[in-house]
Design an enzyme around this catalytic site. Structure first.
Site, short mmCIF file in Angstrom:
data_model
loop_
_atom_site.label_atom_id
_atom_site.label_comp_id
_atom_site.label_asym_id
_atom_site.label_seq_id
_atom_site.Cartn_x
_atom_site.Cartn_y
_atom_site.Cartn_z
N HIS A 66 0.85 -1.20 0.00
CA HIS A 66 0.00 0.00 0.00
C HIS A 66 0.88 1.24 0.00
O HIS A 66 2.09 1.15 0.17
CB HIS A 66 -0.96 0.00 1.19
CG HIS A 66 -0.31 0.04 2.54
ND1 HIS A 66 0.49 -0.99 3.02
CD2 HIS A 66 -0.31 1.00 3.52
CE1 HIS A 66 0.92 -0.67 4.23
NE2 HIS A 66 0.45 0.53 4.55
N HIS A 68 1.61 3.86 1.88
CA HIS A 68 2.25 4.60 2.97
C HIS A 68 3.76 4.68 2.75
O HIS A 68 4.36 3.74 2.22
CB HIS A 68 1.93 3.95 4.32
CG HIS A 68 0.54 4.27 4.80
ND1 HIS A 68 -0.16 3.44 5.65
CD2 HIS A 68 -0.27 5.33 4.55
CE1 HIS A 68 -1.35 3.99 5.91
NE2 HIS A 68 -1.43 5.13 5.27
N ASP A 70 6.48 4.33 4.42
CA ASP A 70 7.40 3.30 4.92
C ASP A 70 7.30 1.99 4.16
O ASP A 70 8.03 1.04 4.46
CB ASP A 70 7.17 3.06 6.42
CG ASP A 70 5.74 2.63 6.72
OD1 ASP A 70 4.80 3.31 6.29
OD2 ASP A 70 5.56 1.60 7.41
N HIS A 71 6.43 1.94 3.15
CA HIS A 71 6.31 0.75 2.29
C HIS A 71 6.81 1.02 0.88
O HIS A 71 7.45 0.17 0.27
CB HIS A 71 4.87 0.24 2.29
CG HIS A 71 4.42 -0.21 3.65
ND1 HIS A 71 4.44 -1.53 4.03
CD2 HIS A 71 4.01 0.50 4.72
CE1 HIS A 71 4.03 -1.61 5.29
NE2 HIS A 71 3.78 -0.39 5.73
#
Length: 266
Positions: A66, A68, A70-71
């Site tokens: 997804h 966000h 940090d991904h």
């Protein structure tokens, strides 16, 4: 396969939201490696991903659970280094994606398949990846190895999140590999625990609204419900509390006024 099916590489992005950091995953296939959530553009982290990918026959796919930060962190840099496209559920969620992968998309690993499962709730574009033969769920932020997952409206939705958890209960999951924290070896117990926790929190929200006896503010509800947390965490508590209140509103059980005061409906 003689080599371990997957490897976890911890991205160097620890924080109050990410815990120890994001688990970047490399999965072996007959034609090379699949990377899930590069996580961070740190050069050493990227070098480890590339090196591990080369040991598995070269990186063939970069998948994102997804959008966000940090991904998706490191995804563009990894694409530049390898020439491998980035795939995600939608460009609305991950604008840098080259390909969109709808619910049910499968990646042939030779002896099994990796299936994309649309699992909204934490975020509208969230995907889990299901390793079918081994029963391993690469779960992104649907569950965490420790603690719970923050639901942030409007991209996150509590009612949809509970539906996602119940949908995952129908799969014969042997192990959950989350994006944050350790591997979960008792997946059905964890999913049941998560559902029970959210429903208990909802009951606490309803009780608090009843106890106020008049329209209540978010901060007033937080102080009454989250009595055991540091005030520094009130912001995160507010996200999940608002998600619960929106769910109650959509069900016709609560109402908010123009001043953001909440009350129960009869």
């Amino acid at each position: 396969m003689s080599q371990e099916r997957y490897t976890i590489l911890l991205a160097p992005n620890p924080s109050i939201m990410t815990g120890p950091g994001t688990n970047t995953l490399l999965i072996s296939s007959s034609e090379g490696a699949i990377v899930i959530d590069p996580g961070d553009p740190d050069p050493e982290h990227l070098e480890r991903i590339v090196r591990e990918g080369q040991a598995r026959g070269g990186i063939r796919h970069i998948l994102i659970t997804h959008g966000h930060p940090d991904h998706v962190g490191g995804a563009v840099e990894l694409r530049e280094r390898t020439g491998v496209p980035i795939s995600a559920f939608s460009r609305a969620g991950v604008p840098l994606a080259d390909h969109e992968i709808p619910d049910g998309t499968t990646f042939d690993l030779g002896d099994t398949a990796l299936r994309a499962i649309h699992t909204p709730g934490h975020r509208f574009d969230h995907l889990c990846f299901w390793l079918e033969r081994e029963g391993i769920l690469f779960a992104g932020d649907v569950v965490a190895g420790a603690g719970t997952v923050v639901i942030i409206p409007p991209e996150g939705h509590m009612g949809v999140y509970l539906q996602t958890l119940k949908r995952l209960q129908q799969l014969p999951i042997a192990r959950i590999v989350p994006a944050h924290g350790p591997t979960i070896e008792d997946p059905q117990a964890k999913l049941s625990e998560y559902i029970a926790h959210r429903l208990e929190r909802e009951r606490q929200v309803i009780d608090a609204l009843e106890q106020f006896g008049h329209p209540a503010t978010l901060i007033g509800l937080i102080r009454r419900i989250y009595t055991d947390i540091d005030p520094k965490l009130y912001r995160m508590a507010a996200y999940s509390l608002e998600a619960h209140l929106i769910k109650l509103q959509e069900e016709g059980r609560a109402q908010v006024d123009a001043h953001n005061h909440w009350r129960l409906l009869p």
